[in-house]
Write an enzyme that holds these catalytic residues in place. Structure first.
Site, mmCIF file in Angstrom:
data_model
loop_
_atom_site.group_PDB
_atom_site.id
_atom_site.type_symbol
_atom_site.label_atom_id
_atom_site.label_comp_id
_atom_site.label_asym_id
_atom_site.label_seq_id
_atom_site.Cartn_x
_atom_site.Cartn_y
_atom_site.Cartn_z
ATOM 1 N N THR A 185 0.856 -1.185 0.000
ATOM 2 C CA THR A 185 0.000 0.000 0.000
ATOM 3 C C THR A 185 0.893 1.235 0.000
ATOM 4 O O THR A 185 2.031 1.175 0.473
ATOM 5 C CB THR A 185 -0.874 0.064 1.271
ATOM 6 N N GLU A 329 -5.843 -3.911 0.146
ATOM 7 C CA GLU A 329 -6.138 -5.023 1.054
ATOM 8 C C GLU A 329 -7.335 -5.855 0.600
ATOM 9 O O GLU A 329 -7.591 -6.919 1.144
ATOM 10 C CB GLU A 329 -6.440 -4.485 2.467
ATOM 11 N N LYS A 437 -14.288 15.915 13.777
ATOM 12 C CA LYS A 437 -15.203 15.720 14.899
ATOM 13 C C LYS A 437 -15.496 17.088 15.506
ATOM 14 O O LYS A 437 -14.650 17.671 16.158
ATOM 15 C CB LYS A 437 -14.589 14.785 15.952
ATOM 16 N N TRP A 442 -19.852 14.373 13.357
ATOM 17 C CA TRP A 442 -18.806 14.226 12.344
ATOM 18 C C TRP A 442 -19.125 15.051 11.099
ATOM 19 O O TRP A 442 -20.274 15.119 10.664
ATOM 20 C CB TRP A 442 -18.669 12.750 11.941
HETATM 21 P P1 ADP Z 1 -4.565 3.329 -3.691
HETATM 22 O O1 ADP Z 1 -3.292 2.732 -4.060
HETATM 23 O O2 ADP Z 1 -5.635 3.512 -4.712
HETATM 24 O O3 ADP Z 1 -4.392 4.537 -2.844
HETATM 25 P P2 ADP Z 1 -5.248 2.162 -1.407
HETATM 26 O O4 ADP Z 1 -5.546 0.776 -1.010
HETATM 27 O O5 ADP Z 1 -4.055 2.804 -0.835
HETATM 28 O O6 ADP Z 1 -5.195 2.173 -2.899
HETATM 29 O O7 ADP Z 1 -6.469 3.145 -1.192
HETATM 30 C C1 ADP Z 1 -7.738 2.694 -0.959
HETATM 31 C C2 ADP Z 1 -8.550 3.859 -0.495
HETATM 32 O O8 ADP Z 1 -8.902 4.676 -1.600
HETATM 33 C C3 ADP Z 1 -9.874 3.450 0.097
HETATM 34 O O9 ADP Z 1 -9.739 3.053 1.438
HETATM 35 C C4 ADP Z 1 -10.682 4.717 -0.061
HETATM 36 O O10 ADP Z 1 -10.398 5.634 0.957
HETATM 37 C C5 ADP Z 1 -10.174 5.260 -1.370
HETATM 38 N N1 ADP Z 1 -11.097 4.882 -2.434
HETATM 39 C C6 ADP Z 1 -11.024 3.849 -3.280
HETATM 40 N N2 ADP Z 1 -12.065 3.842 -4.131
HETATM 41 C C7 ADP Z 1 -12.822 4.913 -3.822
HETATM 42 C C8 ADP Z 1 -14.048 5.462 -4.329
HETATM 43 N N3 ADP Z 1 -14.682 4.938 -5.356
HETATM 44 N N4 ADP Z 1 -14.524 6.562 -3.718
HETATM 45 C C9 ADP Z 1 -13.887 7.131 -2.688
HETATM 46 N N5 ADP Z 1 -12.744 6.674 -2.169
HETATM 47 C C10 ADP Z 1 -12.214 5.578 -2.725
#
Ligand code: ADP
Length: 543
Positions: A185, A329, A437, A442
């Site tokens: 990640t 993940e 918050k 929120w």
């Molecule tokens: P990346 O490499 O795309 O950053 P990550 O696993 O690090 O992949 O990021 C995943 C995160 O990206 C999710 O937890 C979410 O916060 C955000 N995300 C993925 N798809 C969407 C979506 N369609 N709308 C909003 N946020 C998204």
């Protein structure tokens, strides 16, 4: 009592074998890093993957060894996906957008034995090679004629490496829970964390995403994954396309609007998949040239929230936006947002209001949202809390670390905050570390940012919560003006009128030249919070 069906392990190599045997003439088209277009079939790919498997085995790569890739979406990268995993080794896809020290860190953490890289990344690895002493060879994904002069130790040309080897390979069988690939990640804090996919999770994910309410693909489809193969396995498309025998179009390093539009039109692409920033470039190009997207039925958009305006722009071109959500993940597909036939018939604004949500869980995964005490929240589309996920293709721990608190009682806490509506559609409200918050309630920074970014004159917006003596935290809006724009604080705040609850209104607006991003292009809010931590609020107490 056990059933008496054949108990064949779910493995990755048979996906390509099936494509070669039963859809052998179907094409895989790639734009190569050398600049030209390469075209061959699943049958050709399968033969070369056999040669690659021999090259890897002769090198001494065995079950469980890690072989890294640093490469764009091309047929050679696809061959590595199948050749490396096929022999039971682990294909570690490295994201070149990570910072150089993170790249060296993950190469060492994964203990990669071979690194296969595109020509583009040779200069990067020449700088890092000294910090990666365990890498035994660098395989450059090109032929002898294009091999660069390089200081990389043990540099080989991929084409020479696999040439003159037998095309058939006796693919081993091993347990389906064997690791198949590894992706780290990006991580906004600390070192990147590795997610180790299994053959089983990758195969089940392929079946899951091919379904009608998800990618809705078949042998008649022509799929172009713009999402990189170094980013969560290009959302699983390289495994799913051979599973169903679809034509595959791989755009290489050329992701700008013009080369993408050309490839889509000449190859008759029916399905696109990628993040909003890629589609912004494509849509701008189409608008400037008056071109259309006639062949494309649907575009899967995820990785970040798809702006409502983008849904409408694609709609005007006759392309359905399938908004989807996932994470490294989660392999990554967690949810996808398909409409029912009745919803398709709704007026555009009502359709868009549904499509901006991230969608319903793909069969094979389950979701829940919980409140501050860990209690399950109702699916009423209003209550928002921590989003949890479990399922066949969801990580159960990080590679090499067993103690991460995100994994609990068979669930993974995503770090996202979400609502789920009565139709089962999940909507991301914020990242849990970003949500503000205020007075025990929120505030969604994403919603405030989306509204600001939709205002004329605003190029990009970020909202951060700052410490407040009375309300705990209050929102501060940071805006980058579009070129030539004279947008003022008053205009921006007036733009929120009627669109949010009054108490969500940012306490102040600061215009900045630019906003910091992570290596993968997400807003770096930790840095913004730090930078503005002592920001003085004129409005303290006035809310
Ligand atoms: P990346 O490499 O795309 O950053 P990550 O696993 O690090 O992949 O990021 C995943 C995160 O990206 C999710 O937890 C979410 O916060 C955000 N995300 C993925 N798809 C969407 C979506 N369609 N709308 C909003 N946020 C998204």
């Amino acid at each position: 009592m056990l059933g008496s069906m054949m108990n064949r392990p779910l493995l990755i190599a048979p996906l390509l074998k099936h494509a070669a045997r039963w859809n052998g003439g179907q094409e895989i088209v790639s734009r190569r890093c050398e600049g030209d277009i390469h075209r061959y079939t699943y049958a050709d790919a399968y033969r070369r993957v056999g040669q690659l498997a021999h090259a890897l085995s002769d090198f001494g790569i065995v079950l469980g060894d890690r072989v890294a890739t640093l490469a764009w979406n091309t047929y050679r990268h696809l061959e590595l996906y199948f050749g490396v995993s096929g022999i039971g080794a682990v294909c570690h896809t490295i994201n070149p957008r990570l910072f150089p020290d993170q790249i060296a860190y993950i190469i060492n953490h994964a203990q990669d034995r071979i690194l296969c890289l595109d020509l583009t990344f040779v200069p990067l690895m020449e700088k890092l090679a000294a910090h990666c002493p365990k890498v035994e060879a660098y395989v450059i994904l090109t032929d002898r004629a294009h091999m660069p002069e390089t200081s990389l130790p043990n540099a080989l040309s991929y084409e020479e490496w696999i040439a003159d080897r037998p095309e058939s390979f006796d693919w081993p069988e091993f347990p389906e829970t064997t690791a198949s690939s590894l992706c780290y990640t990006s991580g906004t804090t600390g070192n990147p964390k590795g997610v180790l996919y299994t053959h089983r999770s990758s195969v089940l994910h392929s079946y899951g995403i091919a379904m009608p309410d998800v990618f809705n693909v078949s042998r008649a489809s022509c799929i172009l994954p713009a999402v990189p193969m170094f980013h969560v396995n290009a959302w699983g498309v390289p495994y799913m396309a051979p599973l169903i025998g679809a034509k595959l179009v791989l755009p290489g390093p050329a992701l700008a609007g013009a080369p993408m539009a050309e490839l889509i039109a000449t190859e008759g692409v029916t399905l696109l998949a990628g993040v909003p920033t890629i589609w912004r470039m494509l849509l701008d190009h189409l608008k400037a040239t008056g071109q259309r997207l006639d062949s494309v039925d649907r575009v899967v958009i995820g990785g970040a929230a798809c702006p409502p305006g983008m849904i409408q722009e694609f709609d005007d071109l006759g392309t359905y936006v399938l908004h989807a959500w996932g994470m490294t993940e989660t392999s990554p597909l967690g949810t996808a947002n398909n409409l029912t036939p009745e919803e398709h018939a709704l007026p555009q604004d009502q359709r868009t209001a549904r499509q901006v949500k991230q969608g319903r869980p793909v069969s094979g995964v389950d979701l829940r949202i919980t409140g501050t005490e860990g209690e399950d929240l109702p699916h009423d589309g209003k209550a928002f809390g921590d989003l949890w996920i479990q399922g066949h293709w969801i990580a159960s721990s990080y590679f090499g670390r067993d103690d991460d608190p995100a994994f609990k009682d068979g669930w993974f806490m995503t770090g996202d905050v979400a609502t789920i509506d009565p139709e089962g559609r999940m909507q991301i409200v914020d990242r849990s570390k970003d949500v503000i918050k205020s007075g025990g309630e929120w505030i969604s920074t994403i919603e405030l940012e989306n509204i600001a970014a939709s205002m004329p004159g605003i190029a990009e917006a970020a909202v951060v919560g700052l410490k407040h003596p009375k309300w705990d935290e209050r929102p501060l809006l940071l805006c980058v003006r579009k070129e030539g724009s004279t947008a003022t604080k008053e205009q921006v705040l007036a733009g929120y009128e009627g669109r949010i609850a009054k108490w969500w209104l940012p306490d102040d607006v600061v215009f900045v030249e630019g906003l910091p991003h992570t290596a993968t292009g997400k807003l770096l809010k930790t840095k913004l919070r730090e930078e503005f931590s002592s920001y003085y609020f004129d409005t303290v107490g006035a809310v």
